[in-house]
Structure formats: C-alpha cells, structure tokens
Design a protein around this motif. Structure first.
Motif, PDB file in Angstrom:
ATOM      1  N   GLY A 254       8.122 -44.966  -5.798  1.00  0.00           N
ATOM      2  CA  GLY A 254       9.263 -45.289  -4.214  1.00  0.00           C
ATOM      3  C   GLY A 254       8.307 -46.139  -3.550  1.00  0.00           C
ATOM      4  N   GLU A 255       8.203 -46.734  -2.214  1.00  0.00           N
ATOM      5  CA  GLU A 255       8.106 -47.615  -1.565  1.00  0.00           C
ATOM      6  C   GLU A 255       6.747 -45.739  -0.919  1.00  0.00           C
ATOM      7  N   ALA A 256       6.918 -45.208  -0.594  1.00  0.00           N
ATOM      8  CA  ALA A 256       6.419 -43.826   0.490  1.00  0.00           C
ATOM      9  C   ALA A 256       5.984 -43.052  -0.791  1.00  0.00           C
ATOM     10  N   GLY A 257       6.109 -43.018  -1.671  1.00  0.00           N
ATOM     11  CA  GLY A 257       4.642 -42.897  -3.088  1.00  0.00           C
ATOM     12  C   GLY A 257       4.044 -43.347  -2.398  1.00  0.00           C
ATOM     13  N   ALA A 258       4.164 -44.848  -2.794  1.00  0.00           N
ATOM     14  CA  ALA A 258       2.721 -46.029  -3.156  1.00  0.00           C
ATOM     15  C   ALA A 258       1.758 -45.957  -2.080  1.00  0.00           C
ATOM     16  N   ALA A 259       2.544 -46.384  -1.032  1.00  0.00           N
ATOM     17  CA  ALA A 259       1.954 -45.729   0.295  1.00  0.00           C
ATOM     18  C   ALA A 259       1.065 -45.304   0.376  1.00  0.00           C
ATOM     19  N   LEU A 260       1.070 -43.737   0.060  1.00  0.00           N
ATOM     20  CA  LEU A 260       0.794 -42.732  -0.102  1.00  0.00           C
ATOM     21  C   LEU A 260      -0.920 -42.496  -1.261  1.00  0.00           C
ATOM     22  N   ALA A 261      -0.501 -43.199  -1.881  1.00  0.00           N
ATOM     23  CA  ALA A 261      -1.354 -43.225  -3.534  1.00  0.00           C
ATOM     24  C   ALA A 261      -2.581 -44.224  -2.679  1.00  0.00           C
ATOM     25  N   VAL A 262      -1.650 -45.166  -1.898  1.00  0.00           N
ATOM     26  CA  VAL A 262      -3.252 -45.970  -1.187  1.00  0.00           C
ATOM     27  C   VAL A 262      -3.723 -45.546  -0.484  1.00  0.00           C
ATOM     28  N   ILE A 263      -2.938 -44.908   0.337  1.00  0.00           N
ATOM     29  CA  ILE A 263      -3.867 -43.459   1.498  1.00  0.00           C
ATOM     30  C   ILE A 263      -5.016 -42.942   1.016  1.00  0.00           C
ATOM     31  N   VAL A 264      -4.282 -42.196  -0.288  1.00  0.00           N
ATOM     32  CA  VAL A 264      -5.653 -40.782  -1.281  1.00  0.00           C
ATOM     33  C   VAL A 264      -6.516 -41.744  -1.731  1.00  0.00           C
ATOM     34  N   TRP A 265      -6.371 -42.548  -2.163  1.00  0.00           N
ATOM     35  CA  TRP A 265      -7.793 -43.870  -2.523  1.00  0.00           C
ATOM     36  C   TRP A 265      -8.616 -44.046  -1.874  1.00  0.00           C
ATOM     37  N   THR A 266      -8.255 -44.588  -0.497  1.00  0.00           N
ATOM     38  CA  THR A 266      -8.689 -44.890   0.571  1.00  0.00           C
ATOM     39  C   THR A 266      -9.611 -43.665   1.371  1.00  0.00           C
ATOM     40  N   LEU A 267      -8.764 -42.741   1.547  1.00  0.00           N
ATOM     41  CA  LEU A 267      -9.309 -41.717   2.769  1.00  0.00           C
ATOM     42  C   LEU A 267     -10.349 -41.149   1.386  1.00  0.00           C
ATOM     43  N   VAL A 268      -9.868 -41.102   0.202  1.00  0.00           N
ATOM     44  CA  VAL A 268     -11.003 -40.476  -0.086  1.00  0.00           C
ATOM     45  C   VAL A 268     -12.323 -41.215  -0.303  1.00  0.00           C
ATOM     46  N   GLY A 269     -12.532 -42.151  -0.225  1.00  0.00           N
ATOM     47  CA  GLY A 269     -13.965 -42.288  -0.705  1.00  0.00           C
ATOM     48  C   GLY A 269     -15.482 -42.494   0.453  1.00  0.00           C
ATOM     49  N   LEU A 270     -14.624 -41.629   2.022  1.00  0.00           N
ATOM     50  CA  LEU A 270     -15.214 -41.707   2.833  1.00  0.00           C
ATOM     51  C   LEU A 270     -15.892 -40.823   2.257  1.00  0.00           C
ATOM     52  N   PRO A 271     -15.408 -39.210   1.803  1.00  0.00           N
ATOM     53  CA  PRO A 271     -16.562 -38.582   1.981  1.00  0.00           C
ATOM     54  C   PRO A 271     -17.553 -38.587   0.859  1.00  0.00           C
ATOM     55  N   GLY A 272     -16.489 -39.319  -0.288  1.00  0.00           N
ATOM     56  CA  GLY A 272     -17.504 -39.244  -1.052  1.00  0.00           C
ATOM     57  C   GLY A 272     -19.173 -40.684  -1.101  1.00  0.00           C
ATOM     58  N   ASP A 273     -17.957 -41.592  -0.003  1.00  0.00           N
ATOM     59  CA  ASP A 273     -19.925 -42.038   0.317  1.00  0.00           C
ATOM     60  C   ASP A 273     -20.402 -41.733   1.452  1.00  0.00           C
ATOM     61  N   PHE A 274     -20.018 -40.565   2.609  1.00  0.00           N
ATOM     62  CA  PHE A 274     -20.864 -39.692   3.158  1.00  0.00           C
ATOM     63  C   PHE A 274     -21.964 -38.908   2.209  1.00  0.00           C
ATOM     64  N   LEU A 275     -21.247 -38.504   1.173  1.00  0.00           N
ATOM     65  CA  LEU A 275     -21.823 -37.451   0.141  1.00  0.00           C
ATOM     66  C   LEU A 275     -23.564 -38.094  -0.799  1.00  0.00           C
ATOM     67  N   LEU A 276     -22.719 -38.817  -0.586  1.00  0.00           N
ATOM     68  CA  LEU A 276     -23.610 -40.010  -2.000  1.00  0.00           C
ATOM     69  C   LEU A 276     -25.075 -40.144  -1.055  1.00  0.00           C
ATOM     70  N   LEU A 277     -25.515 -40.117   0.163  1.00  0.00           N
ATOM     71  CA  LEU A 277     -26.400 -40.087   0.786  1.00  0.00           C
ATOM     72  C   LEU A 277     -27.312 -39.474   0.768  1.00  0.00           C
ATOM     73  N   PRO A 278     -27.179 -37.916   0.945  1.00  0.00           N
ATOM     74  CA  PRO A 278     -28.377 -37.000   0.436  1.00  0.00           C
ATOM     75  C   PRO A 278     -28.693 -36.342  -1.033  1.00  0.00           C
ATOM     76  N   LEU A 279     -27.759 -37.102  -1.829  1.00  0.00           N
ATOM     77  CA  LEU A 279     -28.161 -36.730  -3.521  1.00  0.00           C
ATOM     78  C   LEU A 279     -28.615 -38.371  -3.043  1.00  0.00           C
ATOM     79  N   LEU A 280     -28.464 -39.502  -3.252  1.00  0.00           N
ATOM     80  CA  LEU A 280     -29.437 -40.652  -3.610  1.00  0.00           C
ATOM     81  C   LEU A 280     -30.984 -39.964  -3.157  1.00  0.00           C
ATOM     82  N   GLU A 281     -31.097 -39.535  -2.618  1.00  0.00           N
ATOM     83  CA  GLU A 281     -32.835 -38.679  -1.784  1.00  0.00           C
ATOM     84  C   GLU A 281     -33.163 -37.670  -3.053  1.00  0.00           C
ATOM     85  N   ARG A 282     -32.246 -37.342  -3.585  1.00  0.00           N
ATOM     86  CA  ARG A 282     -32.101 -36.194  -5.269  1.00  0.00           C
ATOM     87  C   ARG A 282     -32.885 -36.882  -6.585  1.00  0.00           C
TER      88      ARG A 282
END
Length: 406
Positions: A254-282
């Motif tokens: 449904g529309e609510a589930g579709a919107a939730l999927a986009v929110i999940v995809w968007t929000l999980v990217g932020l911690p991934g971007d944060f974690l990438l910074l110290p990872l690339l130092e090593r």
C-alpha cells in the motif's frame, strides 16, 4: 623525532590547514542538497499554489536538467584550464538568484525560467567546489568524497524538515537564497586551484581542454570508473526510483508501506555514511567495495525472494547499509586517474550520466511488458557486474600526486 614521525606530523598539520577550505566546500554541497530536499517536499504546495498540471510539473523536472547538461560540460572543461574561481563564484551568485526567483515565482513560465537558471548555476558552484576539494588534497580523495556524500545526505534530510516546519514553500526558498549568499561569502575567500590553467585565454584554454578530454576517452582506466559509476547507480538511485512502486504494486504494502520503504532506505544511508569515514582511514576503498559488493550480490536476491513486507523492509535496511560509499569511492577513483583534470573528469561523468539516465526509461518499458517484479531482477545484476569490474582494479591510487593546494 624520526623522519617517519616528522612526515606524519607534517601531514597532520597540512590537513588541519586545509580544514577550513574543506568545510567551506562541504557546506556548498549541504546547501545544494537542502535546496533539493526542499524542492522535492514542496512540490504539492507549489503545484496547488501555481495551479500546475502534471505535464507542467514534468516539464519543470526535465527541461532545466537538459539545459544544464548542454551547458555544464563546457563550463567544467573551461574550469580546468581557465579561471575556475570566477566560474564557481559566478555560479554561486546565480544559485542564490535562482533560489530567490523560485520563491517569487507567480506562474509556470517564471518557475521554469528560475530552474533553468538554477541547473547550470548549481553545476558551476557545487560541482566545481567538489572538483576543487579533490584537487586540494589528492592523497585523501576517498575520505573527502565520503565527507561530501555525508554532507549531501544530511542536507537531503534537512530540506523536507524545513518545509514541514514552515508549512509553506516560498519562505524556505527565499531563506535559502539568503543562506546561499552566506555560503558564497565563505567561498569567496577560498582558493579554487586551476592546475592546468592556460595562458592563452578562454578560447585557447577551451580548445586545449577539449583535446585533453579526447585523450582521456582513449584511456581504459578512465572508462573503467565511468562505467562502474553508472552500473553502481542501478542499485542506488535507479533502485530508489522504483522502490515505492515495487512495495506498492508487487509487495502489496500500500501507499503507507511504500512511503515507509523509501524512509528506511533514506535513513539507513546516514549511519552508513558516518561509519564509512573511520573505515576508510584503515581500509583501501577498492578493498571495501569488493566486500560490500559481494554482500550486496548475496543480499539482493534474498530481498527479492523474501515473503512479506516486514522481511523485505529488514533486508532493505541491510542493503542500504552495505550500499554506503559506492558513489564516493568510485567518483574519487575517477578523479585519481585524471590528476589535475578534475573539471574534465566532471565533464566525462556528466556525459556518461546523461547516457545512463536512459536506463530508467528502458527498465520502465521492460516492466510494462514483463512486470515490475521481473524488472527488479535486472537490477540485481548490478553488484555482480561491479564486483567483476573491480577484480582487476588496483587497490591503491598509484601515481597520483601528494600534497595540498597548489
């Protein structure tokens, strides 16, 4: 103190001296993505206020982008061999003016004209800031591209929040015009190195830049990163473009589930971007990408086969986390194989991205005939293809120059 310790100390001091410059360029990217987030969230308000048809909305989304694709390649090549700083700052002024004109628009024509100004202005101000950041510290291109991506992700989250807080669309755009002038004031004090500046003027410099672009297109390593950037987009922006429709039409969420999927995809990217910074130092970026793509190659079919929306949402979060850093590292590698020609790298990526922009049209036609669920399996080919392309790629950036702003 040993010579190795002295070198490490010198490198740390050099990085600290470049910190204000890097923060300025990252702020430019943050601003651009805030504008993009505001624009996306404000469309219902804009459409109602200006009484736009869907055709007019489509025109505003398409025509400025096409106009920008015609103008930007010339600007980027010229920025390698002429006055990059002047081009970038002129773009910053036009960026602020375009944001103001959007906020003051009273008709479809006025809105379209404002966005036609905004598209190449954003290219000059934002992309040349990225290129200058890459030239300022060549030895840390991957880390700085990761920071660039993080700044953009934060801006894209802030934009919709601004629209929700203000409950209007004109005020945010006028406010962003003012903010743009503040960022432009900071950028005014920043150096925009032009490594291959040509003394013969703009015309002679452009001719030399075009010849260099032709020479670059004959190099296999340039093609490697251009192709990998477009293949990587299959499970990034292209996947995101079809994600809501997939959850609504195939999963049945449904529309609510579709919107939730986009929110999940968007929000999980932020911690991934944060974690990438110290990872690339090593870890070297290419080594990380090989592991990341192997994980994606295994996860994507599981995501498509998983029963039910809940299981797919959980797997979607894992896909988003393992996707972190792809664009940043691949783009950094493109810059690395074209040292001193960051503007030309932008031009070639711009042209390849224009060709890659036809992929959603082809995929949509495939989905129309065979179904969206079947089409999603074509996207699953992205991670294995990337992995194959990286198996022969060098893990370091051998041959690139070290140091800071020239």
């Amino acid at each position: 103190m040993s010579s190795e310790s002295k070198r490490a100390c010198g490198a740390a001091l050099a990085r600290r001296s470049l910190l204000p410059l890097a923060l300025t360029f990252l702020l430019v990217e943050f601003l651009d993505e805030v504008v993009d987030g505001v624009r996306g969230a404000a469309w219902p308000l804009v459409r109602e206020d200006l009484r736009l048809s869907y055709t007019e909305v489509g025109a505003v989304l398409t025509v400025p982008a096409l106009f920008g694709n015609l103008v930007e390649p010339w600007l980027f090549i010229l920025a390698d061999v002429w006055r990059r700083r002047a081009l970038a700052l002129a773009g910053g002024f036009a960026f602020a003016l375009a944001a103001l004109l959007v906020g003051l628009s009273q008709s479809f024509v006025a809105l379209l004209a404002a966005y036609c100004l905004f598209s190449p202005a954003s290219g000059a101000f934002v992309n040349l800031s990225q290129a200058s950041l890459m030239d300022a510290e060549p030895a840390r291109r991957e880390q700085n591209m990761a920071r660039w991506t993080l700044a953009g992700s934060l801006g894209n989250v802030v934009g919709p929040l601004v629209v929700a807080a203000v409950a209007g669309w004109r005020g945010p755009f006028v406010g962003l015009a003012v903010f743009s002038l503040v960022v432009l004031g900071l950028a005014w004090r920043a150096p925009f190195p032009t490594p291959a500046a040509h003394e013969g003027g703009a015309r002679a410099g452009l001719a030399e830049g075009l010849r260099e672009a032709g020479r670059a297109l004959r190099r296999r390593e340039v093609w490697r990163w251009l192709v990998l950037l477009e293949v990587g987009d299959l499970t990034a922006d292209v996947f995101r473009g079809f994600l809501a429709l997939y959850f609504a039409d195939v999963v049945g969420a449904g529309e609510a589930g579709a919107a939730l999927a986009v929110i999940v995809w968007t929000l999980v990217g932020l911690p991934g971007d944060f974690l990438l910074l110290p990872l690339l130092e090593r870890v070297r970026g290419v080594k990380y990408l090989r592991v990341s793509m192997a994980v994606q190659a295994a996860l994507f079919p599981v995501f498509l086969l998983a029963p039910g929306a809940a299981a797919k949402l959980a797997l979607l979060g894992l896909l988003g986390l393992s996707n972190a850093g792809w664009y940043a590292i691949l783009k950094a590698r493109l810059y690395a194989v074209m040292p001193g020609r960051s503007g030309t790298a932008l031009t070639l990526h711009n042209l390849s991205a224009f060709a890659g922009s036809l992929a959603p049209l082809a995929l949509g036609a495939f989905a129309e005939r065979y179904g969206l669920g079947s089409m999603m399996w074509l996207l699953a080919a992205g991670p294995p293809l990337l992995l194959v392309g990286l198996l022969t790629a060098p893990t370091d950036e051998g041959g690139e120059e070290e140091g800071g702003v020239r």
